[in-house]
Motif scaffolding. Structure first.
Motif, PDB file in Angstrom:
ATOM      1  N   GLU A 123       0.837  -1.195   0.000  1.00 53.67           N
ATOM      2  CA  GLU A 123       0.000   0.000   0.000  1.00 53.67           C
ATOM      3  C   GLU A 123       0.878   1.254   0.000  1.00 53.67           C
ATOM      4  OE1 GLU A 123      -4.080  -1.504   2.192  1.00 53.67           O
ATOM      5  OE2 GLU A 123      -2.477  -0.671   3.427  1.00 53.67           O
ATOM      6  N   THR A 124       0.731   2.073  -1.036  1.00 51.34           N
ATOM      7  CA  THR A 124       1.508   3.300  -1.156  1.00 51.34           C
ATOM      8  C   THR A 124       0.591   4.513  -1.049  1.00 51.34           C
ATOM      9  OG1 THR A 124       1.312   3.207  -3.570  1.00 51.34           O
ATOM     10  CG2 THR A 124       3.296   2.241  -2.587  1.00 51.34           C
ATOM     11  N   TYR A 125       1.227   5.686  -1.000  1.00 50.25           N
ATOM     12  CA  TYR A 125       0.489   6.936  -0.798  1.00 50.25           C
ATOM     13  C   TYR A 125       0.368   7.720  -2.108  1.00 50.25           C
ATOM     14  CZ  TYR A 125       0.591   5.819   4.142  1.00 50.25           C
ATOM     15  OH  TYR A 125       0.390   5.192   5.358  1.00 50.25           O
ATOM     16  N   SER A 126      -0.186   8.920  -2.022  1.00 54.20           N
ATOM     17  CA  SER A 126      -0.553   9.675  -3.221  1.00 54.20           C
ATOM     18  C   SER A 126       0.633  10.014  -4.112  1.00 54.20           C
ATOM     19  CB  SER A 126      -1.284  10.960  -2.833  1.00 54.20           C
ATOM     20  OG  SER A 126      -0.423  11.831  -2.107  1.00 54.20           O
ATOM     21  N   ASN A 132      -2.234   1.509  -9.145  1.00 52.54           N
ATOM     22  CA  ASN A 132      -3.374   1.961  -8.351  1.00 52.54           C
ATOM     23  C   ASN A 132      -2.997   2.049  -6.875  1.00 52.54           C
ATOM     24  OD1 ASN A 132      -5.964   2.916  -7.863  1.00 52.54           O
ATOM     25  ND2 ASN A 132      -6.835   0.860  -7.664  1.00 52.54           N
ATOM     26  N   TYR A 133      -1.845   2.682  -6.626  1.00 47.16           N
ATOM     27  CA  TYR A 133      -1.331   2.910  -5.271  1.00 47.16           C
ATOM     28  C   TYR A 133      -0.963   1.595  -4.571  1.00 47.16           C
ATOM     29  CZ  TYR A 133      -3.486   7.390  -6.347  1.00 47.16           C
ATOM     30  OH  TYR A 133      -3.859   8.563  -6.970  1.00 47.16           O
ATOM     31  N   LEU A 204      -9.252   4.498  -1.106  1.00 46.36           N
ATOM     32  CA  LEU A 204     -10.497   5.006  -1.657  1.00 46.36           C
ATOM     33  C   LEU A 204     -10.378   5.160  -3.164  1.00 46.36           C
ATOM     34  CD1 LEU A 204      -9.849   6.811   1.223  1.00 46.36           C
ATOM     35  CD2 LEU A 204     -12.302   7.143   0.897  1.00 46.36           C
ATOM     36  N   ASN A 205     -11.523   5.263  -3.830  1.00 45.70           N
ATOM     37  CA  ASN A 205     -11.541   5.418  -5.276  1.00 45.70           C
ATOM     38  C   ASN A 205     -11.262   6.873  -5.639  1.00 45.70           C
ATOM     39  OD1 ASN A 205     -11.927   5.029  -8.012  1.00 45.70           O
ATOM     40  ND2 ASN A 205     -14.154   5.228  -7.887  1.00 45.70           N
ATOM     41  N   ILE A 206     -10.102   7.115  -6.238  1.00 44.72           N
ATOM     42  CA  ILE A 206      -9.711   8.467  -6.638  1.00 44.72           C
ATOM     43  C   ILE A 206      -9.937   8.596  -8.143  1.00 44.72           C
ATOM     44  CG2 ILE A 206      -7.839  10.136  -6.754  1.00 44.72           C
ATOM     45  CD1 ILE A 206      -6.649   8.880  -4.275  1.00 44.72           C
ATOM     46  N   LYS A 212      -9.498  13.619  -5.168  1.00 42.69           N
ATOM     47  CA  LYS A 212      -8.232  13.429  -4.461  1.00 42.69           C
ATOM     48  C   LYS A 212      -8.010  14.526  -3.427  1.00 42.69           C
ATOM     49  CE  LYS A 212      -3.293  12.711  -5.383  1.00 42.69           C
ATOM     50  NZ  LYS A 212      -2.264  12.595  -6.453  1.00 42.69           N
ATOM     51  N   ASN A 213      -8.292  15.772  -3.784  1.00 45.53           N
ATOM     52  CA  ASN A 213      -8.124  16.883  -2.844  1.00 45.53           C
ATOM     53  C   ASN A 213      -9.091  16.776  -1.667  1.00 45.53           C
ATOM     54  OD1 ASN A 213      -6.075  18.046  -4.369  1.00 45.53           O
ATOM     55  ND2 ASN A 213      -7.489  19.339  -5.542  1.00 45.53           N
ATOM     56  N   ASN A 214     -10.321  16.354  -1.948  1.00 51.89           N
ATOM     57  CA  ASN A 214     -11.300  16.182  -0.873  1.00 51.89           C
ATOM     58  C   ASN A 214     -10.866  15.085   0.099  1.00 51.89           C
ATOM     59  OD1 ASN A 214     -12.948  18.184  -1.905  1.00 51.89           O
ATOM     60  ND2 ASN A 214     -14.255  16.768  -3.052  1.00 51.89           N
ATOM     61  N   ILE A 215     -10.365  13.998  -0.460  1.00 58.28           N
ATOM     62  CA  ILE A 215      -9.876  12.906   0.393  1.00 58.28           C
ATOM     63  C   ILE A 215      -8.676  13.373   1.213  1.00 58.28           C
ATOM     64  CG2 ILE A 215      -8.751  10.646   0.350  1.00 58.28           C
ATOM     65  CD1 ILE A 215     -10.487   9.984  -2.102  1.00 58.28           C
ATOM     66  N   HIS A 216      -7.799  14.124   0.564  1.00 57.64           N
ATOM     67  CA  HIS A 216      -6.627  14.636   1.275  1.00 57.64           C
ATOM     68  C   HIS A 216      -7.038  15.499   2.458  1.00 57.64           C
ATOM     69  CE1 HIS A 216      -3.433  17.661   1.995  1.00 57.64           C
ATOM     70  NE2 HIS A 216      -2.639  16.601   1.894  1.00 57.64           N
ATOM     71  N   ASN A 217      -7.983  16.373   2.246  1.00 50.16           N
ATOM     72  CA  ASN A 217      -8.432  17.258   3.332  1.00 50.16           C
ATOM     73  C   ASN A 217      -9.091  16.477   4.466  1.00 50.16           C
ATOM     74  OD1 ASN A 217      -7.504  19.486   1.929  1.00 50.16           O
ATOM     75  ND2 ASN A 217      -9.485  19.873   0.938  1.00 50.16           N
ATOM     76  N   LYS A 218      -9.827  15.434   4.108  1.00 43.76           N
ATOM     77  CA  LYS A 218     -10.504  14.626   5.123  1.00 43.76           C
ATOM     78  C   LYS A 218      -9.517  13.846   5.980  1.00 43.76           C
ATOM     79  CE  LYS A 218     -13.787  10.794   5.670  1.00 43.76           C
ATOM     80  NZ  LYS A 218     -14.678   9.824   4.970  1.00 43.76           N
ATOM     81  N   TYR A 219      -8.431  13.398   5.377  1.00 46.11           N
ATOM     82  CA  TYR A 219      -7.507  12.486   6.056  1.00 46.11           C
ATOM     83  C   TYR A 219      -6.247  13.175   6.587  1.00 46.11           C
ATOM     84  CZ  TYR A 219     -10.094   8.268   4.830  1.00 46.11           C
ATOM     85  OH  TYR A 219     -11.060   7.280   4.738  1.00 46.11           O
ATOM     86  N   THR A 220      -6.210  14.473   6.618  1.00 49.63           N
ATOM     87  CA  THR A 220      -5.056  15.171   7.176  1.00 49.63           C
ATOM     88  C   THR A 220      -5.499  16.257   8.139  1.00 49.63           C
ATOM     89  OG1 THR A 220      -4.995  16.729   5.312  1.00 49.63           O
ATOM     90  CG2 THR A 220      -3.582  14.771   5.167  1.00 49.63           C
TER      91      THR A 220
END
Length: 321
Positions: A123-126, A132-133, A204-206, A212-220
């Motif tokens: 499992e890798t990051y953005s 697919n990560y 998550l499905n990006i 991607k930006n919404n997920i980033h904001n949610k998880y940071t």
């Protein structure tokens, strides 16, 4: 070292001049007894003979602690010589240069209590979207977070084992079955291990940059001016010890909320999961960030996760070494 070597040679000569019925002179018996006598700090351990054939369902894992078999081998503990290159910043934080170990197991002292491993090691990051990560890019994967968590917990006085065995490569199927073998093998060697941490990142499905930006904001979140990845604990509802595992995850979450309210996310229950959470007394599955967060943000969380684990388990009288 010279005195010990001389002692071994002397014993070997003596053993070959006395009757065979005084000591088993088979290959395993002679060698293991010599090691026991001359190197008392070395642990003679028993090999796990569990069938390694994969089952169809990766969650159909055994839930009891592995019993030891009679087949022995010798494990000579050689100290903390398997550390990936790391560096310290001006404020004394540890950052990562390379998460590549010289072997698949790092042990920080000879009485470790914590095992960190990765059922989904790829499992890798953005910042590492290949596959697919999912790839063997250790420096931008959950393995790098495990490396830094190992460093931080070791600095706090804990004995830690970090496994970088790939359980989901080349095949993703049955990765939990394979990681269960790692857990049992380690616990068979190190009797003091009573905390296991399966370290993941959420996926998550990006579909586009906005998502991607919404997920980033949610998880940071931001702590001390630094952008860090949030984390949360996962509980498999199908494991035999689900009540105990859920209680531990809830307690840790509440403890984390008191220290860093914005860092911890709610516990997630997975109705069809076991996740090897009945093998160890204190079994955790933690998701650090997601595929929408960067590896640097996830790595930055390691020191806060270590602080939370250290404080909580000390309060529970599970002391470090």
């Amino acid at each position: 070292m010279y005195n010990k070597f001389a002692k071994v040679v002397s014993i070997a000569i003596l053993l070959f001049t006395i009757p065979n019925n005084t000591l088993a002179l088979n290959k395993d018996g002679l060698f293991t007894n010599l090691i026991r006598y001359s190197y008392p700090e070395v642990k003679v351990i028993e090999k796990d003979d569990t069938d390694t054939k994969d089952k169809q369902n990766e969650d159909q894992t055994t839930t009891s602690k592995e019993t030891k078999t009679s087949k022995q081998f010798v494990n000579v503990y050689v100290g903390e010589d398997n550390i990936p290159t790391a560096k310290k910043s001006d404020n004394n934080d540890i950052s990562l240069e390379s998460a590549v170990y010289s072997s698949n197991l790092r042990v920080t002292n000879n009485k470790p209590q914590i095992l960190i491993y990765h059922s989904h090691s790829c499992e890798t990051y953005s910042d590492s979207p290949k596959g697919n990560y999912h790839s063997e890019d250790k420096d931008r994967s959950v393995m790098s977070v495990g490396c830094l968590l190992t460093n931080q917990l070791s600095n706090l006085g804990w004995g830690v084992i970090h496994s970088t065995t790939y359980h989901d490569s080349p095949s993703y199927n049955n990765s939990y079955k394979r990681s269960s073998q790692t857990i049992k093998s380690v616990m068979n060697q190190y009797d003091d291990v009573d905390i296991t941490i399966d370290l993941h990142r959420d996926g998550l499905n990006i579909s586009n940059e906005t998502v991607k930006n919404n997920i980033h904001n949610k998880y940071t979140t931001t702590i001390n001016g630094e952008r860090v990845a949030k984390f949360f604990f996962v509980v498999g509802a199908r494991n035999d010890d689900v009540t105990k595992v859920k209680k531990l995850a809830d307690s840790l979450t509440q403890y984390a909320k008191k220290k860093y309210p914005d860092l911890i996310m709610p516990v997630v229950m997975k109705p069809y999961g076991r996740f090897n959470q009945s093998i160890c007394d204190n079994a955790l599955l933690v998701e650090v960030g997601s595929n929408g967060t960067t590896s640097a943000e996830a790595q930055a969380s390691a020191k806060y996760l270590a602080e939370i684990l250290d404080g909580y388990f000390k309060e529970q009288d599970i002391k470090n070494n």
